[in-house]
Design a protein around this motif. Structure first.
Motif, mmCIF file in Angstrom:
data_model
loop_
_atom_site.group_PDB
_atom_site.id
_atom_site.type_symbol
_atom_site.label_atom_id
_atom_site.label_comp_id
_atom_site.label_asym_id
_atom_site.label_seq_id
_atom_site.Cartn_x
_atom_site.Cartn_y
_atom_site.Cartn_z
ATOM 1 N N ILE A 6 7.270 4.149 3.636
ATOM 2 C CA ILE A 6 8.307 3.474 4.665
ATOM 3 C C ILE A 6 9.585 2.998 3.988
ATOM 4 O O ILE A 6 10.683 3.447 4.283
ATOM 5 C CB ILE A 6 7.726 2.469 5.326
ATOM 6 C CG1 ILE A 6 6.455 2.954 6.595
ATOM 7 C CG2 ILE A 6 8.656 1.498 6.352
ATOM 8 C CD1 ILE A 6 5.669 1.884 7.272
ATOM 9 N N LEU A 7 9.215 2.033 2.764
ATOM 10 C CA LEU A 7 10.428 1.785 1.977
ATOM 11 C C LEU A 7 11.167 2.803 1.339
ATOM 12 O O LEU A 7 12.205 2.658 1.512
ATOM 13 C CB LEU A 7 9.946 0.761 0.866
ATOM 14 C CG LEU A 7 10.798 0.156 -0.043
ATOM 15 C CD1 LEU A 7 11.714 -0.784 0.608
ATOM 16 C CD2 LEU A 7 10.112 -0.463 -1.161
ATOM 17 N N ALA A 8 10.644 3.987 0.863
ATOM 18 C CA ALA A 8 11.386 4.993 0.284
ATOM 19 C C ALA A 8 11.905 5.689 1.432
ATOM 20 O O ALA A 8 13.273 6.243 1.166
ATOM 21 C CB ALA A 8 10.191 6.068 -0.075
ATOM 22 N N GLY A 25 0.808 -1.352 -0.160
ATOM 23 C CA GLY A 25 -0.067 0.026 0.256
ATOM 24 C C GLY A 25 0.771 1.231 0.090
ATOM 25 O O GLY A 25 2.051 1.212 0.021
ATOM 26 N N LYS A 26 0.121 2.314 0.191
ATOM 27 C CA LYS A 26 0.878 3.795 0.139
ATOM 28 C C LYS A 26 1.959 3.538 1.191
ATOM 29 O O LYS A 26 3.111 4.329 1.281
ATOM 30 C CB LYS A 26 -0.225 4.875 0.157
ATOM 31 C CG LYS A 26 -0.458 5.208 -1.213
ATOM 32 C CD LYS A 26 -1.490 6.706 -1.221
ATOM 33 C CE LYS A 26 -1.780 7.039 -2.451
ATOM 34 N NZ LYS A 26 -2.540 8.228 -2.518
ATOM 35 N N PHE A 65 16.080 6.041 1.324
ATOM 36 C CA PHE A 65 16.861 7.375 1.430
ATOM 37 C C PHE A 65 17.532 7.573 2.424
ATOM 38 O O PHE A 65 18.784 8.168 2.173
ATOM 39 C CB PHE A 65 15.380 8.422 1.718
ATOM 40 C CG PHE A 65 15.928 9.719 1.748
ATOM 41 C CD1 PHE A 65 16.247 10.502 0.431
ATOM 42 C CD2 PHE A 65 15.831 10.654 2.717
ATOM 43 C CE1 PHE A 65 16.767 11.881 0.387
ATOM 44 C CE2 PHE A 65 16.453 11.989 2.774
ATOM 45 C CZ PHE A 65 16.943 12.585 1.556
ATOM 46 N N ILE A 66 17.237 7.031 3.711
ATOM 47 C CA ILE A 66 18.344 7.142 4.809
ATOM 48 C C ILE A 66 19.503 6.319 4.474
ATOM 49 O O ILE A 66 20.683 6.548 4.836
ATOM 50 C CB ILE A 66 17.652 6.609 5.906
ATOM 51 C CG1 ILE A 66 16.682 7.425 6.503
ATOM 52 C CG2 ILE A 66 18.543 6.237 7.037
ATOM 53 C CD1 ILE A 66 15.627 6.933 7.601
#
Length: 60
Positions: free
Chosen positions: A8-10, A2-3, A14-15
């Protein structure tokens, strides 16, 4: 997924990307600093050799 899962994955990606980029920048600057120090050492050594050679020529 889901969104929320995508966000969360993004965020995790990113981190991780920031950490990897920080490490790479640090490694590059470390290598550049090593090259600069080596270059300065060579210049100082050449100057010292020149001074010694001039001193030897003036004495003889």
């Amino acid at each position: 997924m889901g969104k929320t899962g995508r966000r969360i994955l993004a965020a995790v990606v990113f981190i991780v990307a920031i950490i990897v980029a920080w490490w790479l920048i640090g490694a590059v600057f470390h290598l550049l600093w090593f090259v600069v120090k080596a270059f300065l050492a060579v210049i100082i050594a050449l100057v010292l050799v020149g001074v010694v050679l001039v001193a030897i020529r003036r004495r003889s």
